[in-house]
Design a protein around this motif. Structure first.
Motif, PDB file in Angstrom:
ATOM      1  N   VAL A   1      49.275  47.627 -10.613  1.00 21.35           N
ATOM      2  CA  VAL A   1      49.659  48.413 -11.223  1.00 21.35           C
ATOM      3  C   VAL A   1      49.989  49.906 -10.840  1.00 21.35           C
ATOM      4  O   VAL A   1      51.070  50.445 -10.852  1.00 21.35           O
ATOM      5  CB  VAL A   1      48.881  48.866 -12.704  1.00 21.35           C
ATOM      6  CG1 VAL A   1      49.310  50.033 -13.474  1.00 21.35           C
ATOM      7  CG2 VAL A   1      48.597  47.625 -13.391  1.00 21.35           C
ATOM      8  N   VAL A   2      49.036  50.452  -9.818  1.00 23.28           N
ATOM      9  CA  VAL A   2      49.194  51.671  -9.225  1.00 23.28           C
ATOM     10  C   VAL A   2      50.139  51.524  -7.862  1.00 23.28           C
ATOM     11  O   VAL A   2      50.778  52.636  -7.595  1.00 23.28           O
ATOM     12  CB  VAL A   2      48.129  52.355  -8.835  1.00 23.28           C
ATOM     13  CG1 VAL A   2      48.281  53.477  -8.098  1.00 23.28           C
ATOM     14  CG2 VAL A   2      47.143  52.491 -10.429  1.00 23.28           C
ATOM     15  N   GLY A   3      50.018  50.359  -7.214  1.00 20.29           N
ATOM     16  CA  GLY A   3      50.565  50.273  -5.953  1.00 20.29           C
ATOM     17  C   GLY A   3      52.077  50.419  -5.907  1.00 20.29           C
ATOM     18  O   GLY A   3      52.452  51.041  -5.041  1.00 20.29           O
ATOM     19  N   GLY A   4      52.836  49.860  -6.842  1.00 14.46           N
ATOM     20  CA  GLY A   4      54.355  50.153  -6.881  1.00 14.46           C
ATOM     21  C   GLY A   4      54.772  51.712  -7.173  1.00 14.46           C
ATOM     22  O   GLY A   4      55.568  52.190  -5.909  1.00 14.46           O
ATOM     23  N   PRO A   5      54.451  52.317  -7.975  1.00 12.10           N
ATOM     24  CA  PRO A   5      54.817  53.667  -8.142  1.00 12.10           C
ATOM     25  C   PRO A   5      54.129  54.458  -6.888  1.00 12.10           C
ATOM     26  O   PRO A   5      54.968  55.518  -6.513  1.00 12.10           O
ATOM     27  CB  PRO A   5      54.015  54.352  -9.483  1.00 12.10           C
ATOM     28  CG  PRO A   5      53.870  52.927 -10.151  1.00 12.10           C
ATOM     29  CD  PRO A   5      53.586  52.001  -9.302  1.00 12.10           C
ATOM     30  N   LEU A   6      53.166  54.165  -6.190  1.00 10.93           N
ATOM     31  CA  LEU A   6      52.595  54.978  -5.149  1.00 10.93           C
ATOM     32  C   LEU A   6      53.430  54.653  -3.912  1.00 10.93           C
ATOM     33  O   LEU A   6      53.581  55.653  -3.156  1.00 10.93           O
ATOM     34  CB  LEU A   6      51.012  54.435  -4.748  1.00 10.93           C
ATOM     35  CG  LEU A   6      50.456  54.938  -3.675  1.00 10.93           C
ATOM     36  CD1 LEU A   6      50.110  56.544  -4.077  1.00 10.93           C
ATOM     37  CD2 LEU A   6      49.032  54.347  -3.448  1.00 10.93           C
ATOM     38  N   VAL A   7      53.941  53.573  -3.587  1.00 15.29           N
ATOM     39  CA  VAL A   7      55.082  53.301  -2.558  1.00 15.29           C
ATOM     40  C   VAL A   7      56.105  53.928  -2.699  1.00 15.29           C
ATOM     41  O   VAL A   7      56.609  54.479  -1.794  1.00 15.29           O
ATOM     42  CB  VAL A   7      55.065  51.540  -2.535  1.00 15.29           C
ATOM     43  CG1 VAL A   7      56.212  51.242  -1.531  1.00 15.29           C
ATOM     44  CG2 VAL A   7      53.882  50.837  -1.941  1.00 15.29           C
ATOM     45  N   VAL A   8      56.530  54.187  -3.919  1.00 10.65           N
ATOM     46  CA  VAL A   8      57.844  54.792  -4.343  1.00 10.65           C
ATOM     47  C   VAL A   8      57.651  56.264  -3.953  1.00 10.65           C
ATOM     48  O   VAL A   8      58.520  56.818  -3.455  1.00 10.65           O
ATOM     49  CB  VAL A   8      58.306  54.512  -5.736  1.00 10.65           C
ATOM     50  CG1 VAL A   8      59.536  55.507  -6.005  1.00 10.65           C
ATOM     51  CG2 VAL A   8      58.806  53.142  -5.815  1.00 10.65           C
ATOM     52  N   VAL A   9      56.563  56.724  -4.257  1.00 13.75           N
ATOM     53  CA  VAL A   9      56.089  58.354  -4.020  1.00 13.75           C
ATOM     54  C   VAL A   9      56.120  58.438  -2.441  1.00 13.75           C
ATOM     55  O   VAL A   9      56.739  59.578  -2.045  1.00 13.75           O
ATOM     56  CB  VAL A   9      54.771  58.872  -4.948  1.00 13.75           C
ATOM     57  CG1 VAL A   9      54.546  60.041  -4.410  1.00 13.75           C
ATOM     58  CG2 VAL A   9      55.221  58.874  -6.035  1.00 13.75           C
ATOM     59  N   VAL A  10      55.399  57.619  -1.734  1.00 16.31           N
ATOM     60  CA  VAL A  10      55.294  57.767  -0.070  1.00 16.31           C
ATOM     61  C   VAL A  10      56.657  57.618   0.301  1.00 16.31           C
ATOM     62  O   VAL A  10      57.262  58.315   1.180  1.00 16.31           O
ATOM     63  CB  VAL A  10      54.391  56.926   0.362  1.00 16.31           C
ATOM     64  CG1 VAL A  10      54.285  56.748   1.684  1.00 16.31           C
ATOM     65  CG2 VAL A  10      52.835  56.983  -0.355  1.00 16.31           C
ATOM     66  N   ALA A  11      57.516  56.846  -0.346  1.00 11.10           N
ATOM     67  CA  ALA A  11      58.796  56.560   0.327  1.00 11.10           C
ATOM     68  C   ALA A  11      59.766  57.780   0.029  1.00 11.10           C
ATOM     69  O   ALA A  11      60.642  58.180   1.114  1.00 11.10           O
ATOM     70  CB  ALA A  11      59.680  55.307  -0.149  1.00 11.10           C
ATOM     71  N   SER A  12      59.641  58.458  -1.257  1.00 12.75           N
ATOM     72  CA  SER A  12      60.219  59.569  -1.303  1.00 12.75           C
ATOM     73  C   SER A  12      59.811  60.648  -0.507  1.00 12.75           C
ATOM     74  O   SER A  12      60.751  61.706  -0.123  1.00 12.75           O
ATOM     75  CB  SER A  12      60.420  59.889  -2.850  1.00 12.75           C
ATOM     76  OG  SER A  12      58.926  60.349  -3.022  1.00 12.75           O
ATOM     77  N   LEU A  13      58.704  60.897  -0.304  1.00 12.38           N
ATOM     78  CA  LEU A  13      58.149  61.901   0.438  1.00 12.38           C
ATOM     79  C   LEU A  13      58.666  61.816   1.842  1.00 12.38           C
ATOM     80  O   LEU A  13      59.150  62.801   2.688  1.00 12.38           O
ATOM     81  CB  LEU A  13      56.879  61.844   0.622  1.00 12.38           C
ATOM     82  CG  LEU A  13      56.178  62.515  -0.774  1.00 12.38           C
ATOM     83  CD1 LEU A  13      54.634  62.349  -0.698  1.00 12.38           C
ATOM     84  CD2 LEU A  13      56.488  63.901  -0.987  1.00 12.38           C
ATOM     85  N   ILE A  14      58.751  60.572   2.724  1.00  7.97           N
ATOM     86  CA  ILE A  14      59.300  60.492   4.039  1.00  7.97           C
ATOM     87  C   ILE A  14      60.847  60.652   3.904  1.00  7.97           C
ATOM     88  O   ILE A  14      61.112  61.023   4.746  1.00  7.97           O
ATOM     89  CB  ILE A  14      58.912  58.840   4.341  1.00  7.97           C
ATOM     90  CG1 ILE A  14      57.324  58.623   4.494  1.00  7.97           C
ATOM     91  CG2 ILE A  14      59.769  58.493   5.586  1.00  7.97           C
ATOM     92  CD1 ILE A  14      57.071  57.063   4.763  1.00  7.97           C
ATOM     93  N   THR A  15      61.272  60.157   3.048  1.00  7.07           N
ATOM     94  CA  THR A  15      62.893  60.384   2.873  1.00  7.07           C
ATOM     95  C   THR A  15      63.133  61.906   2.828  1.00  7.07           C
ATOM     96  O   THR A  15      63.938  62.432   3.405  1.00  7.07           O
ATOM     97  CB  THR A  15      63.530  59.766   1.437  1.00  7.07           C
ATOM     98  OG1 THR A  15      63.346  58.293   1.715  1.00  7.07           O
ATOM     99  CG2 THR A  15      64.939  59.900   1.443  1.00  7.07           C
ATOM    100  N   ALA A  16      62.605  62.640   2.063  1.00 10.37           N
ATOM    101  CA  ALA A  16      62.617  64.133   1.971  1.00 10.37           C
ATOM    102  C   ALA A  16      62.166  64.776   3.141  1.00 10.37           C
ATOM    103  O   ALA A  16      62.913  65.576   3.784  1.00 10.37           O
ATOM    104  CB  ALA A  16      61.856  64.827   1.031  1.00 10.37           C
ATOM    105  N   PHE A  17      61.311  64.339   3.833  1.00  6.25           N
ATOM    106  CA  PHE A  17      61.002  64.606   5.201  1.00  6.25           C
ATOM    107  C   PHE A  17      62.105  64.624   6.314  1.00  6.25           C
ATOM    108  O   PHE A  17      62.389  65.449   7.184  1.00  6.25           O
ATOM    109  CB  PHE A  17      59.648  64.200   5.919  1.00  6.25           C
ATOM    110  CG  PHE A  17      59.263  64.630   7.112  1.00  6.25           C
ATOM    111  CD1 PHE A  17      58.755  65.805   7.249  1.00  6.25           C
ATOM    112  CD2 PHE A  17      59.601  63.589   8.200  1.00  6.25           C
ATOM    113  CE1 PHE A  17      58.388  66.204   8.848  1.00  6.25           C
ATOM    114  CE2 PHE A  17      59.220  64.239   9.647  1.00  6.25           C
ATOM    115  CZ  PHE A  17      58.483  65.420   9.824  1.00  6.25           C
ATOM    116  N   ILE A  18      62.694  63.338   6.478  1.00  9.22           N
ATOM    117  CA  ILE A  18      63.478  63.073   7.269  1.00  9.22           C
ATOM    118  C   ILE A  18      64.968  63.958   7.021  1.00  9.22           C
ATOM    119  O   ILE A  18      65.733  64.331   7.618  1.00  9.22           O
ATOM    120  CB  ILE A  18      64.094  61.302   7.158  1.00  9.22           C
ATOM    121  CG1 ILE A  18      62.890  60.727   7.893  1.00  9.22           C
ATOM    122  CG2 ILE A  18      65.577  61.132   7.861  1.00  9.22           C
ATOM    123  CD1 ILE A  18      63.238  59.301   7.409  1.00  9.22           C
TER     124      ILE A  18
END
Length: 100
Positions: A27-44
């Motif tokens: 339940v938590v893993g999907g949204p957690l992966v999306v949040v981490v990916a969005s932070l990485i994208t914002a950093f790039i």
């Protein structure tokens, strides 16, 4: 009373920590992966931002390209095209425009 005929009492189950429940990670893993990916994208995006082009330099280069003759002029003007125009006409032939 006969001990073999009495109902079996189940031993109490100790509580399980929330991070040890596999369904919770589904339940938590999907949204957690999306949040981490969005932070990485914002950093790039922040660290690799495209530079803002100076209009004066573009106009200078355009005037220099217009001063050229023949094929050199066509090649120089092609390099100065906006990205969306160059992308949309990448496969189309270059049609020389008449002199003004």
């Amino acid at each position: 009373m006969n001990p073999s005929s009495s109902p079996a009492v189940a031993a109490p189950v100790p509580p399980v920590s929330w991070w040890r429940v596999p369904h919770m990670w589904l339940v938590v893993g999907g949204p957690l992966v999306v949040v981490v990916a969005s932070l990485i994208t914002a950093f790039i995006a922040v660290n690799n931002a495209d530079p803002v082009l100076d209009k004066a330099v573009f106009e200078r280069d355009r005037e220099a390209a217009l001063a050229l003759e023949g094929q050199a002029k066509a090649e120089a003007l092609i390099k100065l095209q906006p990205a969306h125009q160059a992308r949309n006409h990448a496969a189309s032939p270059v049609v020389p425009q008449p002199e003004r």
